[in-house]
Design an enzyme around this catalytic site. Sequence first.
Site, PDB file in Angstrom:
ATOM      1  N   ASN A  13      -0.412 -12.036  -5.123  1.00  0.00           N
ATOM      2  CA  ASN A  13      -0.005 -10.911  -5.288  1.00  0.00           C
ATOM      3  C   ASN A  13      -0.268 -10.669  -6.774  1.00  0.00           C
ATOM      4  O   ASN A  13       0.575 -11.013  -7.567  1.00  0.00           O
ATOM      5  CB  ASN A  13       1.304 -10.510  -4.875  1.00  0.00           C
ATOM      6  CG  ASN A  13       1.668  -9.042  -4.717  1.00  0.00           C
ATOM      7  OD1 ASN A  13       2.908  -8.683  -4.629  1.00  0.00           O
ATOM      8  ND2 ASN A  13       0.844  -8.068  -5.056  1.00  0.00           N
ATOM      9  N   CYS A  75       9.113  -4.572  -7.425  1.00  0.00           N
ATOM     10  CA  CYS A  75       8.308  -5.306  -6.609  1.00  0.00           C
ATOM     11  C   CYS A  75       8.813  -6.876  -7.087  1.00  0.00           C
ATOM     12  O   CYS A  75       9.010  -7.328  -8.210  1.00  0.00           O
ATOM     13  CB  CYS A  75       7.048  -5.170  -7.403  1.00  0.00           C
ATOM     14  SG  CYS A  75       5.657  -6.340  -6.942  1.00  0.00           S
ATOM     15  N   GLY A  76       9.128  -7.690  -5.881  1.00  0.00           N
ATOM     16  CA  GLY A  76       9.736  -8.767  -5.787  1.00  0.00           C
ATOM     17  C   GLY A  76       8.724  -9.980  -6.674  1.00  0.00           C
ATOM     18  O   GLY A  76       9.186 -10.735  -7.483  1.00  0.00           O
ATOM     19  N   HIS A 166      11.331  -0.677   3.588  1.00  0.00           N
ATOM     20  CA  HIS A 166      10.605  -1.585   4.421  1.00  0.00           C
ATOM     21  C   HIS A 166      10.790  -1.523   5.921  1.00  0.00           C
ATOM     22  O   HIS A 166      11.922  -1.133   6.397  1.00  0.00           O
ATOM     23  CB  HIS A 166      10.769  -3.266   4.164  1.00  0.00           C
ATOM     24  CG  HIS A 166      10.323  -3.455   2.860  1.00  0.00           C
ATOM     25  ND1 HIS A 166       9.552  -4.077   2.254  1.00  0.00           N
ATOM     26  CD2 HIS A 166      11.238  -3.433   1.500  1.00  0.00           C
ATOM     27  CE1 HIS A 166       9.372  -4.147   1.197  1.00  0.00           C
ATOM     28  NE2 HIS A 166      10.365  -3.948   0.666  1.00  0.00           N
ATOM     29  N   GLU A 215       1.278  -3.036   2.267  1.00  0.00           N
ATOM     30  CA  GLU A 215       2.113  -2.180   1.052  1.00  0.00           C
ATOM     31  C   GLU A 215       1.955  -0.927   0.787  1.00  0.00           C
ATOM     32  O   GLU A 215       0.703  -0.518   0.648  1.00  0.00           O
ATOM     33  CB  GLU A 215       2.088  -3.378  -0.153  1.00  0.00           C
ATOM     34  CG  GLU A 215       2.559  -4.486  -0.060  1.00  0.00           C
ATOM     35  CD  GLU A 215       2.963  -5.401  -1.411  1.00  0.00           C
ATOM     36  OE1 GLU A 215       3.687  -4.483  -2.143  1.00  0.00           O
ATOM     37  OE2 GLU A 215       2.507  -6.210  -1.863  1.00  0.00           O
ATOM     38  N   ARG A 216       3.147  -0.126   0.691  1.00  0.00           N
ATOM     39  CA  ARG A 216       2.960   1.373   0.625  1.00  0.00           C
ATOM     40  C   ARG A 216       2.141   1.161  -1.063  1.00  0.00           C
ATOM     41  O   ARG A 216       2.968   0.575  -1.907  1.00  0.00           O
ATOM     42  CB  ARG A 216       4.286   1.781   0.263  1.00  0.00           C
ATOM     43  CG  ARG A 216       4.260   3.257  -0.301  1.00  0.00           C
ATOM     44  CD  ARG A 216       5.977   3.470  -0.220  1.00  0.00           C
ATOM     45  NE  ARG A 216       6.533   2.972  -1.578  1.00  0.00           N
ATOM     46  CZ  ARG A 216       7.877   3.066  -1.744  1.00  0.00           C
ATOM     47  NH1 ARG A 216       8.205   4.312  -1.532  1.00  0.00           N
ATOM     48  NH2 ARG A 216       8.433   2.640  -2.879  1.00  0.00           N
ATOM     49  N   CYS A 224       4.394 -10.238  -0.585  1.00  0.00           N
ATOM     50  CA  CYS A 224       5.345  -9.157  -0.866  1.00  0.00           C
ATOM     51  C   CYS A 224       6.537  -9.801  -0.822  1.00  0.00           C
ATOM     52  O   CYS A 224       7.172 -10.159   0.067  1.00  0.00           O
ATOM     53  CB  CYS A 224       5.115  -7.942  -0.081  1.00  0.00           C
ATOM     54  SG  CYS A 224       6.443  -6.474  -0.434  1.00  0.00           S
ATOM     55  N   GLY A 225       7.048  -9.999  -2.202  1.00  0.00           N
ATOM     56  CA  GLY A 225       8.684 -10.423  -2.464  1.00  0.00           C
ATOM     57  C   GLY A 225       9.574  -9.643  -1.525  1.00  0.00           C
ATOM     58  O   GLY A 225      10.527 -10.288  -0.961  1.00  0.00           O
ATOM     59  N   THR A 226       9.815  -8.430  -1.790  1.00  0.00           N
ATOM     60  CA  THR A 226      10.857  -7.555  -1.670  1.00  0.00           C
ATOM     61  C   THR A 226      10.605  -7.381   0.016  1.00  0.00           C
ATOM     62  O   THR A 226      11.415  -7.158   0.792  1.00  0.00           O
ATOM     63  CB  THR A 226      10.616  -6.198  -1.887  1.00  0.00           C
ATOM     64  OG1 THR A 226       9.497  -5.401  -1.864  1.00  0.00           O
ATOM     65  CG2 THR A 226      11.178  -6.050  -3.568  1.00  0.00           C
ATOM     66  N   GLY A 227       9.401  -7.569   0.587  1.00  0.00           N
ATOM     67  CA  GLY A 227       8.921  -7.646   1.975  1.00  0.00           C
ATOM     68  C   GLY A 227       9.736  -8.709   2.615  1.00  0.00           C
ATOM     69  O   GLY A 227      10.120  -8.768   3.759  1.00  0.00           O
TER      70      GLY A 227
END
Length: 279
Positions: A13, A75-76, A166, A215-216, A224-227
């Site tokens: 990412n 963003c994670g 999410h 991802e949006r 995707c860290g937050t995901g």
Amino acid sequence: MAIEFTKYHGLGNDFILIDNRSSSLPVLTPEQAVKLCDRHFGIGADGVIFALPGENGTDYTMRIFNSDGSEPEMCGNGIRCLAGFLADLEGEFRNKDLYRIHTLAGVITPQLMPDGQVKVDMGFPRLLAREIPTTLGAADVKVINQPLEVAGQTWEVTCVSMGNPHCITFVEDVVAISLETIGPLFEHHPAFPQRINTEFIQLVSRDYLKMRVWERGAGITLACGTGACASLVAGVLTGKCDRTAIVELPGGPLQIEWSEIDQRVYMTGPAERVFTGKL
């Protein structure tokens, strides 16, 4: 005026990092960020991250423009890359391993670990429908295993906000999911007034998950860290997984913990510098 940048990635990412500490506003417009993120005519990235002066007692502020010019709350993978970038900027003057970063999702604290990994206190997951936001449930209820009609198919989804929205659904085989087709339909579904990040999760064991993500504002990404954080929370809420697990993404693994002690989510993973240059 030439603008220096550094390219970083967190499990594939990838981001363009810019030293923006001399101004409280990004030095580039969203339109310029779109051009830089183009993988044929620009540098190529999933987003552009700006390191700005801190606000309200924080060390720094993070702003990010996605590859489509939109601005996410957080963003994670990006904040891990930002932590590495800040350490590089401070160089020999660096006197700390933990940063307090102001973001649109609140204050996030990444910590540089001795082994080169970055551990991030991602804060508390937000679980109520109005916090996502989504219309899949009443404003003050959790959205867990709710049916959602997408592309003529009913999906069971659980919704979590990690400061950004999410939608998580568990599937038998993540490889079989046609992300190019189904991802945009989830992102722009009317049930999500601010659009949505969508995670498709294959449960390998209670402490090992495989994930693919749409991802949006960025589309298909390698991580995707937050995901990953939201997916573990969704797994706990649905009784499918433990509170600590490895989440395997196409770009590599993240270790995610939803602490039973303080109820905060912790993410640990790499941030790697790729190259530097000037615009």
